[in-house]
Design a protein around this motif. Structure first.
Motif, PDB file in Angstrom:
ATOM      1  N   THR A 279      28.034  41.438  39.329  1.00  0.00           N
ATOM      2  CA  THR A 279      27.459  40.348  38.533  1.00  0.00           C
ATOM      3  C   THR A 279      27.417  40.749  37.065  1.00  0.00           C
TER       4      THR A 279
ATOM      5  N   ARG B 208      30.741  40.439  35.417  1.00  0.00           N
ATOM      6  CA  ARG B 208      31.141  39.054  35.178  1.00  0.00           C
ATOM      7  C   ARG B 208      30.379  38.459  34.000  1.00  0.00           C
TER       8      ARG B 208
ATOM      9  N   ARG C 273      26.261  29.313  34.621  1.00  0.00           N
ATOM     10  CA  ARG C 273      26.007  29.463  36.054  1.00  0.00           C
ATOM     11  C   ARG C 273      26.923  28.487  36.769  1.00  0.00           C
TER      12      ARG C 273
ATOM     13  N   TYR D 232      27.180  33.941  47.902  1.00  0.00           N
ATOM     14  CA  TYR D 232      27.104  34.207  46.464  1.00  0.00           C
ATOM     15  C   TYR D 232      28.055  35.327  46.050  1.00  0.00           C
TER      16      TYR D 232
ATOM     17  N   ASP E 211      30.547  34.698  43.065  1.00  0.00           N
ATOM     18  CA  ASP E 211      30.466  35.560  41.879  1.00  0.00           C
ATOM     19  C   ASP E 211      31.827  36.080  41.429  1.00  0.00           C
TER      20      ASP E 211
END
Length: 170
Positions: free
Chosen positions: A50, A53, A66, A135, A139
């Motif tokens: 995460t 990213r 998001r 997720y 991601d």
């Protein structure tokens, strides 16, 4: 998404690296839940994937986009108590990508009976046992990418393609 750690998070080391036993950075310490207010409790960290990213996005634009498919889910614990694996849709953003793709949320009938929504069991051919699995796949993608979902609906398995979109900018 955060993950739990038993590493102590003392004042001043929030934002510092979380290392594995080989010395590799696996996350960034972010917060602690402490019943006493001391530096003892359950630590939480942002996964390194995460961070990889989001940081370039923050440097480039000063904002975090998001992305997602516009769903709210039934908690993993509830799904597990039902003996199921996957992510069940509780609600849809009526203008979101999941609604456009025809995914169905759970609903309550006037009798009080709950009709289960679509249960996501795979994303881009990876098994989805819980929300973290979903997720983790999302991601790795960006707005505009297509997400191939396998869902269970009323006992039948369906393939649904959903295009990811920016849901909010912070």
């Amino acid at each position: 998404m955060l993950f739990r750690s038993d590493a102590a998070i003392n004042p001043g080391n929030s934002g510092g690296p979380l290392l594995d036993s080989a010395g590799l950075v696996i996350g960034v310490n972010s917060q602690i839940r402490s019943p006493t207010g001391a530096s003892a409790g359950i630590g939480f960290a942002i996964p390194i994937d995460t961070v990889r990213r989001i940081v370039p996005q923050l440097i480039r634009t000063g904002k975090i986009e998001r992305i997602g498919i516009g769903i709210r889910i039934i908690p993993d614990q509830t799904i597990a108590r039902l003996g199921l694996k996957g992510v069940m849709i509780r609600e849809l953003d009526p203008r979101g990508p999941a609604a456009e793709a025809g995914l169905r949320p759970s609903k309550r009938l006037p009798t009080g009976q709950i009709v289960p929504g679509d249960l996501i069991v795979a994303a881009n051919e990876r098994p989805v046992n819980n929300s973290a699995d979903l997720y983790r796949v999302i991601d790795q993608l960006k707005s505009g990418d297509e997400l191939a979902l396998t869902v269970l609906r009323e006992g039948e398995q369906l393939a649904v393609k959903v295009r990811l979109a920016v849901l909010s900018v912070e």
